[in-house]
Design an enzyme around this catalytic site. Structure first.
Site, mmCIF file in Angstrom:
data_model
loop_
_atom_site.group_PDB
_atom_site.id
_atom_site.type_symbol
_atom_site.label_atom_id
_atom_site.label_comp_id
_atom_site.label_asym_id
_atom_site.label_seq_id
_atom_site.Cartn_x
_atom_site.Cartn_y
_atom_site.Cartn_z
ATOM 1 N N ASN A 115 -4.392 -10.188 9.809
ATOM 2 C CA ASN A 115 -3.058 -9.587 9.955
ATOM 3 C C ASN A 115 -3.128 -8.345 10.820
ATOM 4 O OD1 ASN A 115 -2.202 -6.900 8.454
ATOM 5 N ND2 ASN A 115 -3.878 -7.806 7.272
ATOM 6 N N PHE A 119 1.874 -1.574 9.119
ATOM 7 C CA PHE A 119 2.682 -0.803 8.146
ATOM 8 C C PHE A 119 4.180 -1.037 8.317
ATOM 9 C CE2 PHE A 119 -0.903 2.516 7.776
ATOM 10 C CZ PHE A 119 -1.349 1.984 6.582
ATOM 11 N N SER A 179 -6.592 0.861 7.461
ATOM 12 C CA SER A 179 -5.892 -0.202 8.174
ATOM 13 C C SER A 179 -6.298 -0.154 9.645
ATOM 14 C CB SER A 179 -4.381 -0.024 8.062
ATOM 15 O OG SER A 179 -3.758 -0.870 9.011
ATOM 16 N N ASN A 181 -4.658 -1.477 11.965
ATOM 17 C CA ASN A 181 -3.474 -1.808 12.770
ATOM 18 C C ASN A 181 -2.594 -0.618 13.128
ATOM 19 O OD1 ASN A 181 -4.186 -4.593 12.592
ATOM 20 N ND2 ASN A 181 -3.443 -4.565 10.490
ATOM 21 N N THR A 182 -3.042 0.575 12.778
ATOM 22 C CA THR A 182 -2.357 1.794 13.212
ATOM 23 C C THR A 182 -3.382 2.577 14.014
ATOM 24 O OG1 THR A 182 -0.891 1.838 11.312
ATOM 25 C CG2 THR A 182 -1.259 3.943 12.399
ATOM 26 N N LYS A 217 -9.100 4.360 0.015
ATOM 27 C CA LYS A 217 -9.495 2.996 0.397
ATOM 28 C C LYS A 217 -10.153 3.016 1.771
ATOM 29 C CE LYS A 217 -7.494 -1.674 0.610
ATOM 30 N NZ LYS A 217 -6.239 -2.425 0.408
ATOM 31 N N ASN A 245 -11.230 -2.435 2.501
ATOM 32 C CA ASN A 245 -10.140 -3.060 3.256
ATOM 33 C C ASN A 245 -10.697 -4.122 4.221
ATOM 34 O OD1 ASN A 245 -7.548 -3.461 4.360
ATOM 35 N ND2 ASN A 245 -7.054 -1.298 4.175
HETATM 36 C C1 LIG Z 1 -0.822 -9.400 5.238
HETATM 37 C C2 LIG Z 1 -1.670 -8.300 4.672
HETATM 38 C C3 LIG Z 1 -1.163 -7.014 4.620
HETATM 39 C C4 LIG Z 1 -1.939 -5.972 4.112
HETATM 40 N N1 LIG Z 1 -1.418 -4.719 4.039
HETATM 41 C C5 LIG Z 1 -2.160 -3.703 3.511
HETATM 42 C C6 LIG Z 1 -1.628 -2.393 3.397
HETATM 43 O O1 LIG Z 1 -0.475 -2.111 3.724
HETATM 44 N N2 LIG Z 1 -2.437 -1.426 2.892
HETATM 45 C C7 LIG Z 1 -3.733 -1.691 2.497
HETATM 46 O O2 LIG Z 1 -4.434 -0.789 2.051
HETATM 47 N N3 LIG Z 1 -4.230 -2.928 2.562
HETATM 48 C C8 LIG Z 1 -3.483 -3.928 3.057
HETATM 49 N N4 LIG Z 1 -4.017 -5.183 3.123
HETATM 50 C C9 LIG Z 1 -5.409 -5.413 2.650
HETATM 51 C C10 LIG Z 1 -5.441 -5.932 1.208
HETATM 52 O O3 LIG Z 1 -4.849 -5.007 0.326
HETATM 53 C C11 LIG Z 1 -6.875 -6.221 0.731
HETATM 54 O O4 LIG Z 1 -7.569 -5.012 0.560
HETATM 55 C C12 LIG Z 1 -7.640 -7.078 1.717
HETATM 56 O O5 LIG Z 1 -6.828 -8.125 2.193
HETATM 57 C C13 LIG Z 1 -8.899 -7.682 1.072
HETATM 58 O O6 LIG Z 1 -8.599 -8.451 -0.051
HETATM 59 P P1 LIG Z 1 -8.414 -10.038 0.008
HETATM 60 O O7 LIG Z 1 -9.621 -10.597 0.687
HETATM 61 O O8 LIG Z 1 -8.273 -10.456 -1.431
HETATM 62 O O9 LIG Z 1 -7.182 -10.302 0.779
HETATM 63 C C14 LIG Z 1 -3.255 -6.239 3.632
HETATM 64 C C15 LIG Z 1 -3.748 -7.554 3.683
HETATM 65 C C16 LIG Z 1 -2.979 -8.580 4.195
HETATM 66 C C17 LIG Z 1 -3.551 -9.961 4.215
#
Ligand SMILES: Cc1cc2nc3c(=O)[nH]c(=O)nc-3n(C[C@H](O)[C@H](O)[C@H](O)COP(=O)(O)O)c2cc1C
Length: 354
Positions: A115, A119, A179, A181-182, A217, A245
């Protein structure tokens, strides 16, 4: 049940499918007679799984990771799905649309997602009014980010603005510096930037007598050396660490769309994040709260994360592939595992393999 719905959902663009899921949750939140049905289907409770950590009661260790409910739109429905905690957001002070679409991809062959949302959220005031529509039994945490347009040297103030706005409404905060993406957000992992952020947060906490736990995080891409260096400030400033993350690395993947820009989540994260967790547990002698995230798909993954030092875990990507019954399935099997091995409580296995 999800086995039937999944092929249909996977016909749609991932963000569209996500929107449809959120709409279904909104509907059940609006018509409250659906909520007990969700609870009956998805909730599992067993005393062996409950923990009190930092003054918060967690019914079970399996939380929802940030990013699923970016603007606190469906927490009342989500809490019926059997999570031990819900982390909502990432929230920024001002609303922002995020990056252009498409910005979310399924890597089906790898059980992973990419992704680059950036934000996208309705901003802290709207998110707060959404959150205040209901009361909650499940602890709600808030993931905190930074607006894209905020000038570089003022970015740490964004974190404080959001924390200050929600300080009476949530059980914990997570400061997200990870993140990808910022632009430049991850530079908060650099020594000087991080120490500025830590002192801003410490000053704010003291001045306003903030007693809501604040976690940090970090990125999965950080080296063990950098993590070790950061730990001293982290343990002085924060109440817990979330590891970790998404990653920007693309290693050993099968899927054709693996080259998309953004953060990779899901199964490929698991082993790396496990190492970061074990290292942190060892360095802090098991005295500092660790929340594990990244690639947890089943009870075995959950047990591994706990045995490597996490007290709580969070999931996101696996929900896309396995469906909403996953928290219940993991919790039920975890309770069975603990009992079958003669453990009296979930605490008994935390850090056992470090
Ligand atoms: C579509 C999407 C959006 C996410 N947005 C955020 C976010 O806004 N803030 C954040 O700390 N992590 C964000 N994450 C990361 C998740 O919170 C998580 O830490 C990460 O995906 C690893 O866990 P997973 O393998 O179970 O997905 C996002 C993940 C995905 C897939």
């Amino acid at each position: 049940m999800y086995k039937l719905i999944k092929p249909l959902l996977f016909q749609f663009d991932p963000e569209k499918a996500h929107g449809m899921t959120v709409n279904a949750l909104k509907t059940s939140q609006k018509h409250s007679q659906f909520l007990p049905i969700l609870e009956k289907l998805f909730y599992y409770k067993h005393d062996i799984l409950s923990q009190n950590i930092k003054g918060i009661h967690f019914e079970n260790p399996v939380g929802l990771a940030a990013g699923f409910d970016k603007s606190c739109e469906v927490p009342k429905a989500l809490e019926k799905l059997g999570f031990g905690a819900l982390e909502l957001g990432g929230i920024t002070p001002k609303p922002q649309p995020g990056n252009t679409k498409p910005r979310m991809y399924r890597l089906v062959e790898d059980d992973a997602l990419i992704n680059r949302m950036g934000f996208n959220n309705l901003g802290m005031h709207k998110a707060l009014s959404n959150l205040r529509k209901f009361n909650y039994e499940t602890p709600i945490g808030l993931n905190v980010g930074v607006n894209k347009a905020t000038p570089y040297e003022q970015r740490y103030e964004d974190y404080i603005k959001v924390i200050d706005t929600f300080k009476h409404d949530v059980a914990f905060f997570t400061v997200n510096i990870s993140s990808p993406n910022t632009e430049n957000l991850q530079s908060f992992h650099d020594e000087d930037e991080f120490s500025q952020l830590c002192s801003a947060i410490q000053t704010y906490k003291i001045q306003y007598e903030i007693d809501v736990p604040i976690f940090i995080k970090l990125t999965s891409d950080l080296s063990v050396g950098t993590l070790t260096r950061m730990l001293e400030s982290i343990t002085q400033t924060f109440d817990g660490i979330m590891l970790a993350n998404t990653t920007q690395k693309r290693e050993h993947l099968q899927s054709a769309n693996q080259k998309e820009t953004g953060g990779l989540s899901g199964r490929p994260l698991f082993e790396r994040n496990l190492q970061l967790i074990a290292h942190t547990y060892q360095k802090t002698q098991g005295k500092f709260l660790i929340i594990g995230t990244g690639g947890i798909f089943n009870v075995d993954d959950t047990i591994k994360m706990l045995r490597h030092g996490a007290s709580l875990v969070q999931i996101y990507s696996a929900l896309v592939f396995e469906g909403p019954g996953l928290p219940k399935k993991i919790n039920k099997q975890l309770a069975q595992y603990l009992q079958a091995h003669g453990y009296r409580h979930i605490n008994d296995i935390i850090g056992l393999d470090v």
